[in-house]
Write a protein that holds these residues in place. Sequence first.
Motif, mmCIF file in Angstrom:
data_model
loop_
_atom_site.group_PDB
_atom_site.id
_atom_site.type_symbol
_atom_site.label_atom_id
_atom_site.label_comp_id
_atom_site.label_asym_id
_atom_site.label_seq_id
_atom_site.Cartn_x
_atom_site.Cartn_y
_atom_site.Cartn_z
ATOM 1 N N TYR A 254 0.811 -1.218 0.000
ATOM 2 C CA TYR A 254 0.000 0.000 0.000
ATOM 3 C C TYR A 254 0.844 1.268 0.000
ATOM 4 O O TYR A 254 0.453 2.277 -0.593
ATOM 5 C CB TYR A 254 -0.961 -0.018 1.203
ATOM 6 N N GLN A 255 1.985 1.239 0.667
ATOM 7 C CA GLN A 255 2.827 2.423 0.685
ATOM 8 C C GLN A 255 3.351 2.743 -0.708
ATOM 9 O O GLN A 255 3.376 3.898 -1.124
ATOM 10 C CB GLN A 255 4.001 2.212 1.662
ATOM 11 N N LEU A 258 0.486 4.147 -2.791
ATOM 12 C CA LEU A 258 0.227 5.557 -2.498
ATOM 13 C C LEU A 258 1.286 6.444 -3.141
ATOM 14 O O LEU A 258 0.959 7.495 -3.720
ATOM 15 C CB LEU A 258 0.193 5.776 -0.986
ATOM 16 N N GLN A 262 0.614 9.424 -5.829
ATOM 17 C CA GLN A 262 1.094 10.790 -5.610
ATOM 18 C C GLN A 262 1.929 11.269 -6.788
ATOM 19 O O GLN A 262 1.842 12.440 -7.187
ATOM 20 C CB GLN A 262 1.894 10.841 -4.303
ATOM 21 N N THR A 282 -5.067 5.018 0.995
ATOM 22 C CA THR A 282 -4.711 5.593 2.290
ATOM 23 C C THR A 282 -5.503 4.950 3.422
ATOM 24 O O THR A 282 -5.015 4.843 4.553
ATOM 25 C CB THR A 282 -4.957 7.114 2.273
ATOM 26 N N SER A 283 -6.721 4.488 3.125
ATOM 27 C CA SER A 283 -7.543 3.853 4.163
ATOM 28 C C SER A 283 -6.859 2.611 4.732
ATOM 29 O O SER A 283 -7.075 2.247 5.893
ATOM 30 C CB SER A 283 -8.917 3.480 3.601
ATOM 31 N N ASN A 287 -4.370 6.526 7.749
ATOM 32 C CA ASN A 287 -4.121 7.967 7.830
ATOM 33 C C ASN A 287 -5.419 8.710 7.468
ATOM 34 O O ASN A 287 -5.648 9.080 6.324
ATOM 35 C CB ASN A 287 -2.986 8.350 6.878
ATOM 36 N N LEU A 290 -5.075 12.345 5.871
ATOM 37 C CA LEU A 290 -4.731 12.372 4.452
ATOM 38 C C LEU A 290 -5.898 11.865 3.609
ATOM 39 O O LEU A 290 -6.169 12.394 2.519
ATOM 40 C CB LEU A 290 -3.490 11.508 4.199
ATOM 41 N N MET A 291 -6.617 10.865 4.108
ATOM 42 C CA MET A 291 -7.764 10.335 3.391
ATOM 43 C C MET A 291 -8.832 11.415 3.224
ATOM 44 O O MET A 291 -9.421 11.563 2.142
ATOM 45 C CB MET A 291 -8.330 9.137 4.154
ATOM 46 N N TYR A 294 -7.758 13.863 0.517
ATOM 47 C CA TYR A 294 -7.914 13.354 -0.849
ATOM 48 C C TYR A 294 -9.387 13.309 -1.275
ATOM 49 O O TYR A 294 -9.724 13.676 -2.403
ATOM 50 C CB TYR A 294 -7.296 11.967 -0.970
#
Length: 421
Positions: A254-255, A258, A262, A282-283, A287, A290-291, A294
Amino acid sequence: MTYSEKMLEQIQAGQMPAAQQSFTEALAKDSDDMVFSLAEELYGMGFLHQARQAYLHLLAKYPNEDELRVNLAEIAVSEGHNDEALAYLAQVQSDSDAYLQSLLVAADLYQTENEYEVTEEKLKEAYRIASDEPAVQFTLGEFYFMTSRFDEAIQYYFELIRNGYTEFAKVNIAGRLGICYAQSGQFKQALGYLNQVSPEYRTSDIRFQTGLTELELGKTTDAIKTFNDLIKDDSQYASVYPELAKAYVKENKYQQALKTLQEGLAVDQYNARLYAQAADVTSHLGNNKLMDEYLKKAHELDPDNLTITLEYSNFLLHTHNDEANVKLLEPLIEEDEVDPQIYWNLARSYQRLEKFDLASKYYREAAVTYSENPTFLKELVNFYREAGDTEQMVEELKHYLKLVPTDDEMQELLEQYEEDY
């Protein structure tokens, strides 16, 4: 050196006034064969006006040469003079040697006017006359390809491949077949052809389609490599970023997903769906700040996109930001058609804000759609219980238990009240 040859040299040297003088001399003094060759060269170079003059000059001398009429029609189509083109084509009879070419030009003409049925009719007639003609096969394949009728395009591209044509008119046929098979859901065949595309034809589009096909076939590692290689060579190819992110999500990375999104937003900063996808990724990272950022941006960019609006609403519900959720959804109630999920989400927020009259109103609106939905009914039971409407609660509780008779907790709740109701 002929005047025709001299003119072409002068064009290459940028000596346009001299080239025009040589053109005049060519029409007057060069052989007709040379003038015909000059006209073809000029057309290929984009000098349509001069090419037209040369063909008209020859047609005046050879009025029975239909090839000249077809060439003039082709120029007229290129210039958007379709009525003029039709006038030339109408003079070419079915027994003419130029009739086949006239059908192809007519098909091109009608396609420019979006008259696809007539286009197809002309191309099919050309195919009946010369089914082995590569130009006809290619044109039919391209017509079906451009109109997204990929299954039908496959036949004609495959005929070209079978006859030894790996490319035609600077188009790679294997690449076309790969895309057609992919769009038709035949991913294994698609990847086979896409992998045959020679390096000089491996455009960003081909590489992107290759990655998509690998992803469909479960070759996630291969797809990630294909997409990353594409980004390395063409970082402005915006479509690749959301697909690479999907590939990383399949790998639970997931990182990296993301980070990819970006990077994509740096290329395509007004893409609402990209922001929504970034929020979804992000979910998984926990975070919420941040979610929220967005989803808010996605909604600002595309406020009429109901999918994004509901995604944002669900997030606001999840984070118990009920006042913001009401502010988001209330304006939509005035629309002619309201998605029932909006009523349900509003009811939830008004319940938590202890505005029970409004919550009851929107639960009733939502019940028109969700009356057989166990999740909704269980929530409705709890609402009436909290609002103190025991009679209505028992009624909905009985309805719920008809759908989910194995729910022991709700069965016990009913038993507590059914003596009185």
